[in-house]
Scaffold this motif. Structure first.
Motif, PDB file in Angstrom:
ATOM      1  N   PHE A  27      40.115  66.505  25.641  1.00  0.00           N
ATOM      2  CA  PHE A  27      40.162  65.193  26.267  1.00  0.00           C
ATOM      3  C   PHE A  27      41.218  65.153  27.364  1.00  0.00           C
ATOM      4  O   PHE A  27      40.971  64.646  28.461  1.00  0.00           O
ATOM      5  N   LEU A  28      42.405  65.688  27.080  1.00  0.00           N
ATOM      6  CA  LEU A  28      43.460  65.718  28.097  1.00  0.00           C
ATOM      7  C   LEU A  28      43.059  66.544  29.306  1.00  0.00           C
ATOM      8  O   LEU A  28      43.306  66.144  30.454  1.00  0.00           O
ATOM      9  N   ALA A  29      42.432  67.684  29.091  1.00  0.00           N
ATOM     10  CA  ALA A  29      41.990  68.524  30.205  1.00  0.00           C
ATOM     11  C   ALA A  29      40.924  67.808  31.019  1.00  0.00           C
ATOM     12  O   ALA A  29      40.952  67.837  32.255  1.00  0.00           O
ATOM     13  N   GLY A  30      39.992  67.158  30.356  1.00  0.00           N
ATOM     14  CA  GLY A  30      38.948  66.416  31.074  1.00  0.00           C
ATOM     15  C   GLY A  30      39.513  65.277  31.890  1.00  0.00           C
ATOM     16  O   GLY A  30      39.089  65.041  33.028  1.00  0.00           O
ATOM     17  N   ALA A  31      40.471  64.566  31.323  1.00  0.00           N
ATOM     18  CA  ALA A  31      41.095  63.462  32.048  1.00  0.00           C
ATOM     19  C   ALA A  31      41.902  63.976  33.233  1.00  0.00           C
ATOM     20  O   ALA A  31      41.862  63.405  34.327  1.00  0.00           O
ATOM     21  N   LYS A  32      42.606  65.077  33.040  1.00  0.00           N
ATOM     22  CA  LYS A  32      43.445  65.645  34.095  1.00  0.00           C
ATOM     23  C   LYS A  32      42.598  66.153  35.253  1.00  0.00           C
ATOM     24  O   LYS A  32      42.820  65.777  36.404  1.00  0.00           O
ATOM     25  N   TYR A  33      41.609  66.998  34.955  1.00  0.00           N
ATOM     26  CA  TYR A  33      40.777  67.558  36.014  1.00  0.00           C
ATOM     27  C   TYR A  33      39.854  66.505  36.625  1.00  0.00           C
ATOM     28  O   TYR A  33      39.568  66.546  37.817  1.00  0.00           O
ATOM     29  N   GLY A  34      39.390  65.568  35.822  1.00  0.00           N
ATOM     30  CA  GLY A  34      38.555  64.490  36.350  1.00  0.00           C
ATOM     31  C   GLY A  34      39.315  63.617  37.331  1.00  0.00           C
ATOM     32  O   GLY A  34      38.779  63.214  38.367  1.00  0.00           O
ATOM     33  N   THR A  35      40.561  63.324  37.023  1.00  0.00           N
ATOM     34  CA  THR A  35      41.390  62.527  37.926  1.00  0.00           C
ATOM     35  C   THR A  35      41.607  63.247  39.245  1.00  0.00           C
ATOM     36  O   THR A  35      41.524  62.646  40.325  1.00  0.00           O
TER      37      THR A  35
END
Length: 74
Positions: A27-35
């Motif tokens: 979830f953190l990786a998805g939020a980071k790269y998505g941002t």
């Protein structure tokens, strides 16, 4: 059906902490790269629509900034 546990919820069912940590990290990786990708997309759209870059220039800016952003976020 659902299991019925007696006592407080904290001591009910056993937790799979490794799976929980894996899901949280994903979830953190998805939020980071998505941002990063949404920010890069907005910059590329602004360059393409309001600047003189055009469609191809906006795409090139998006590709370059995406690679730079992903490398910097790691």
């Amino acid at each position: 059906m659902a299991e019925h546990h007696t006592g407080p919820a904290e001591t009910g069912a056993p937790m799979d902490y490794r799976e929980h940590e894996k899901t949280y990290n994903m979830f953190l990786a998805g939020a980071k790269y998505g941002t990063v990708l949404i920010g890069v997309l907005l910059i590329a759209m602004a360059a393409g629509f309001f600047g003189h870059a055009g469609l191809l220039g906006g795409f090139i800016i998006f590709a370059i900034l995406s690679v730079v952003g992903i490398v910097l976020v790691r």
